[in-house]
Design an enzyme around this catalytic site. Structure first.
Site, short mmCIF file in Angstrom:
data_model
loop_
_atom_site.label_atom_id
_atom_site.label_comp_id
_atom_site.label_asym_id
_atom_site.label_seq_id
_atom_site.Cartn_x
_atom_site.Cartn_y
_atom_site.Cartn_z
N ASP A 1 0.84 -1.19 0.00
CA ASP A 1 0.00 0.00 0.00
C ASP A 1 0.89 1.24 0.00
OD1 ASP A 1 -2.21 -1.66 0.25
OD2 ASP A 1 -2.24 -1.50 2.44
N ASP B 1 1.30 4.49 2.11
CA ASP B 1 0.94 5.16 3.36
C ASP B 1 1.41 6.60 3.31
OD1 ASP B 1 -0.15 2.81 4.59
OD2 ASP B 1 1.90 2.12 4.93
#
Length: 234
Positions: free
Chosen positions: A155, A157
Protein backbone atom coordinates in the site's frame (compact mmCIF):
# COMPACT_ATOMS: atom_id res chain seq x y z
CA UNK A 1 4.62 -3.36 16.58
CA UNK A 2 4.70 -7.14 16.69
CA UNK A 3 7.03 -7.10 19.72
CA UNK A 4 8.48 -4.46 21.98
CA UNK A 5 11.52 -4.19 24.22
CA UNK A 6 11.25 -3.21 27.86
CA UNK A 7 12.03 0.51 28.31
CA UNK A 8 15.69 1.15 29.19
CA UNK A 9 14.62 3.65 31.88
CA UNK A 10 12.36 3.70 34.92
CA UNK A 11 8.71 4.33 34.11
CA UNK A 12 8.71 7.44 36.28
CA UNK A 13 11.37 9.02 34.10
CA UNK A 14 9.23 8.97 30.97
CA UNK A 15 7.93 12.32 29.85
CA UNK A 16 4.41 12.54 31.25
CA UNK A 17 3.16 15.75 29.66
CA UNK A 18 3.03 17.54 26.34
CA UNK A 19 4.04 15.50 23.34
CA UNK A 20 5.61 12.66 25.30
CA UNK A 21 8.64 12.75 23.02
CA UNK A 22 11.51 15.03 22.03
CA UNK A 23 10.17 17.60 19.50
CA UNK A 24 13.37 17.37 17.48
CA UNK A 25 11.95 14.18 15.96
CA UNK A 26 8.32 13.40 15.38
CA UNK A 27 6.32 10.22 14.78
CA UNK A 28 7.01 8.76 11.32
CA UNK A 29 10.37 10.55 11.01
CA UNK A 30 13.09 8.15 9.87
CA UNK A 31 16.29 8.23 11.92
CA UNK A 32 19.66 7.06 10.67
CA UNK A 33 21.38 5.64 13.74
CA UNK A 34 25.09 5.39 14.46
CA UNK A 35 24.47 2.40 16.71
CA UNK A 36 21.64 0.41 18.22
CA UNK A 37 21.95 -0.83 21.75
CA UNK A 38 21.08 -4.47 22.39
CA UNK A 39 18.05 -5.52 24.38
CA UNK A 40 17.38 -8.83 26.08
CA UNK A 41 14.98 -10.95 24.08
CA UNK A 42 15.18 -8.95 20.85
CA UNK A 43 14.23 -10.98 17.74
CA UNK A 44 17.05 -12.71 15.89
CA UNK A 45 16.42 -10.71 12.69
CA UNK A 46 17.01 -7.29 14.28
CA UNK A 47 20.80 -7.16 13.89
CA UNK A 48 20.74 -8.25 10.24
CA UNK A 49 18.03 -5.70 9.46
CA UNK A 50 19.97 -2.92 11.15
CA UNK A 51 23.14 -3.84 9.25
CA UNK A 52 21.16 -3.84 6.01
CA UNK A 53 19.65 -0.40 6.71
CA UNK A 54 20.63 1.45 9.91
CA UNK A 55 17.33 3.32 10.04
CA UNK A 56 14.41 3.32 12.45
CA UNK A 57 11.07 5.08 12.48
CA UNK A 58 9.97 7.25 15.39
CA UNK A 59 6.96 5.62 17.05
CA UNK A 60 4.37 6.96 19.46
CA UNK A 61 5.48 6.00 22.96
CA UNK A 62 6.61 7.88 26.05
CA UNK A 63 10.37 8.19 26.44
CA UNK A 64 12.70 9.54 29.08
CA UNK A 65 15.07 12.38 28.33
CA UNK A 66 17.94 11.17 26.17
CA UNK A 67 15.87 8.43 24.53
CA UNK A 68 13.49 8.15 21.58
CA UNK A 69 10.96 5.39 20.94
CA UNK A 70 11.67 3.72 17.60
CA UNK A 71 10.41 0.92 15.41
CA UNK A 72 12.59 -1.41 13.36
CA UNK A 73 11.47 -3.36 10.31
CA UNK A 74 12.81 -6.56 8.82
CA UNK A 75 12.29 -8.07 5.41
CA UNK A 76 8.99 -9.83 6.26
CA UNK A 77 5.71 -8.10 7.11
CA UNK A 78 5.72 -9.86 10.49
CA UNK A 79 9.15 -8.50 11.38
CA UNK A 80 8.40 -5.34 13.34
CA UNK A 81 10.07 -4.48 16.64
CA UNK A 82 9.52 -1.57 18.99
CA UNK A 83 12.48 -0.44 21.04
CA UNK A 84 14.37 2.70 22.10
CA UNK A 85 17.46 4.49 20.82
CA UNK A 86 19.68 6.96 22.61
CA UNK A 87 19.38 10.50 21.30
CA UNK A 88 23.18 10.68 21.09
CA UNK A 89 23.14 7.82 18.57
CA UNK A 90 20.95 9.67 16.05
CA UNK A 91 22.86 10.78 12.99
CA UNK A 92 20.33 12.26 10.56
CA UNK A 93 16.56 12.74 10.53
CA UNK A 94 14.38 12.37 7.41
CA UNK A 95 10.81 13.68 7.68
CA UNK A 96 8.01 12.30 5.48
CA UNK A 97 7.49 15.67 3.78
CA UNK A 98 11.13 15.61 2.64
CA UNK A 99 10.51 12.23 1.02
CA UNK A 100 7.56 13.66 -0.92
CA UNK A 101 10.13 15.07 -3.35
CA UNK A 102 12.21 11.87 -3.67
CA UNK A 103 12.15 9.47 -6.61
CA UNK A 104 12.77 5.72 -6.49
CA UNK A 105 15.38 3.99 -8.62
CA UNK A 106 14.18 3.94 -12.22
CA UNK A 107 13.63 0.18 -12.32
CA UNK A 108 11.47 0.39 -9.16
CA UNK A 109 9.24 3.23 -10.27
CA UNK A 110 6.70 0.97 -11.96
CA UNK A 111 5.68 -0.62 -8.66
CA UNK A 112 2.12 0.42 -7.81
CA UNK A 113 2.95 2.31 -4.61
CA UNK A 114 5.57 4.39 -6.38
CA UNK A 115 3.28 4.95 -9.37
CA UNK A 116 0.56 6.27 -7.05
CA UNK A 117 3.08 8.53 -5.30
CA UNK A 118 4.31 9.87 -8.63
CA UNK A 119 0.72 10.71 -9.62
CA UNK A 120 0.29 12.68 -6.39
CA UNK A 121 3.60 14.46 -6.97
CA UNK A 122 2.41 15.56 -10.43
CA UNK A 123 -1.05 16.64 -9.21
CA UNK A 124 -0.02 20.13 -8.12
CA UNK A 125 -3.59 21.49 -8.08
CA UNK A 126 -5.25 18.52 -6.38
CA UNK A 127 -6.80 18.33 -2.93
CA UNK A 128 -3.38 17.98 -1.26
CA UNK A 129 -2.16 21.29 -2.70
CA UNK A 130 -1.27 23.62 0.14
CA UNK A 131 -0.75 20.80 2.63
CA UNK A 132 2.54 19.46 3.97
CA UNK A 133 2.53 15.72 3.37
CA UNK A 134 4.77 12.80 2.57
CA UNK A 135 5.05 9.02 2.29
CA UNK A 136 5.58 6.74 5.27
CA UNK A 137 5.62 2.94 5.63
CA UNK A 138 7.53 0.83 3.14
CA UNK A 139 7.47 3.55 0.46
CA UNK A 140 9.04 6.15 2.72
CA UNK A 141 11.53 3.62 4.06
CA UNK A 142 12.77 2.66 0.60
CA UNK A 143 13.02 6.27 -0.56
CA UNK A 144 15.10 7.18 2.51
CA UNK A 145 17.35 4.13 2.58
CA UNK A 146 17.49 3.08 -1.10
CA UNK A 147 17.03 -0.48 0.17
CA UNK A 148 14.33 -2.38 -1.81
CA UNK A 149 11.35 -2.63 0.55
CA UNK A 150 8.22 -1.96 -1.52
CA UNK A 151 6.55 -4.99 -3.13
CA UNK A 152 3.94 -5.31 -5.85
CA UNK A 153 1.21 -5.52 -3.20
CA UNK A 154 2.46 -2.72 -0.94
CA UNK A 155 0.00 0.00 0.00
CA UNK A 156 0.96 3.67 -0.14
CA UNK A 157 0.94 5.16 3.36
CA UNK A 158 0.84 8.94 3.71
CA UNK A 159 1.16 11.47 6.51
CA UNK A 160 -0.62 14.81 6.18
CA UNK A 161 0.33 17.59 8.59
CA UNK A 162 -2.86 19.13 9.97
CA UNK A 163 -1.96 21.64 12.71
CA UNK A 164 -5.16 23.63 11.98
CA UNK A 165 -8.63 22.14 11.99
CA UNK A 166 -9.55 20.34 8.79
CA UNK A 167 -13.16 20.64 7.70
CA UNK A 168 -15.03 17.45 6.92
CA UNK A 169 -15.66 18.70 3.38
CA UNK A 170 -11.93 19.18 2.79
CA UNK A 171 -11.22 15.78 4.31
CA UNK A 172 -13.73 14.18 1.93
CA UNK A 173 -12.14 15.95 -1.06
CA UNK A 174 -8.69 14.69 -0.10
CA UNK A 175 -9.97 11.18 0.55
CA UNK A 176 -11.77 11.05 -2.80
CA UNK A 177 -8.63 12.17 -4.62
CA UNK A 178 -6.49 9.56 -2.86
CA UNK A 179 -9.02 6.81 -3.53
CA UNK A 180 -9.07 7.73 -7.23
CA UNK A 181 -5.29 7.40 -7.41
CA UNK A 182 -5.52 4.14 -5.45
CA UNK A 183 -8.02 2.65 -7.90
CA UNK A 184 -5.84 3.56 -10.87
CA UNK A 185 -2.80 2.00 -9.22
CA UNK A 186 -4.70 -1.05 -7.98
CA UNK A 187 -3.65 -0.62 -4.35
CA UNK A 188 -4.83 1.05 -1.14
CA UNK A 189 -3.71 4.54 -0.18
CA UNK A 190 -3.89 4.97 3.58
CA UNK A 191 -3.53 8.54 4.90
CA UNK A 192 -3.11 9.72 8.47
CA UNK A 193 -3.65 13.28 9.68
CA UNK A 194 -1.08 14.54 12.16
CA UNK A 195 -3.16 16.65 14.57
CA UNK A 196 -2.43 18.27 17.95
CA UNK A 197 -4.09 15.26 19.61
CA UNK A 198 -2.01 12.73 17.63
CA UNK A 199 -2.48 10.69 14.50
CA UNK A 200 -6.03 10.40 13.12
CA UNK A 201 -7.04 8.34 10.09
CA UNK A 202 -8.19 10.62 7.28
CA UNK A 203 -10.99 8.18 6.42
CA UNK A 204 -12.36 8.34 9.99
CA UNK A 205 -12.41 12.15 10.05
CA UNK A 206 -13.95 12.33 6.58
CA UNK A 207 -16.70 9.92 7.67
CA UNK A 208 -18.04 12.52 10.11
CA UNK A 209 -18.00 10.20 13.12
CA UNK A 210 -18.93 11.66 16.50
CA UNK A 211 -15.52 10.59 17.84
CA UNK A 212 -12.35 9.44 16.11
CA UNK A 213 -9.34 7.49 17.33
CA UNK A 214 -6.33 9.73 18.00
CA UNK A 215 -3.02 7.90 18.45
CA UNK A 216 -0.76 9.65 20.95
CA UNK A 217 2.43 8.78 22.81
CA UNK A 218 0.30 8.18 25.92
CA UNK A 219 -1.88 5.75 24.00
CA UNK A 220 -4.91 5.88 21.70
CA UNK A 221 -8.04 7.73 22.75
CA UNK A 222 -11.44 8.45 21.24
CA UNK A 223 -11.92 12.19 20.82
CA UNK A 224 -14.53 14.45 19.25
CA UNK A 225 -12.19 17.21 18.08
CA UNK A 226 -8.46 16.48 17.62
CA UNK A 227 -7.82 20.23 17.44
CA UNK A 228 -9.77 21.31 20.52
CA UNK A 229 -6.82 21.68 22.88
CA UNK A 230 -4.83 23.56 20.26
CA UNK A 231 -7.37 26.38 20.20
CA UNK A 232 -8.21 26.28 23.90
CA UNK A 233 -11.52 24.42 23.87
CA UNK A 234 -12.38 22.13 26.74
Amino acid sequence: MQACAAPPFAAGRALDGGLGYDPRWRPHDLLRLRRLQRFDGEPAWVRDAFERAPYAVVRRALAAGGFVAIGLRGTARSQRYGTWARSADIGTVVAPETLAEYQPDSERGTLAAFAALAALQRDMTGALAGFIWGPTGSTGFELATQVPTVTASSDLDLLIRAPAKLSHDTAVQILNQLQAHARRAGIRVDAQLETPAGGVALAEWAAGKARVMARHAKGPQLIADPWALAHGDA
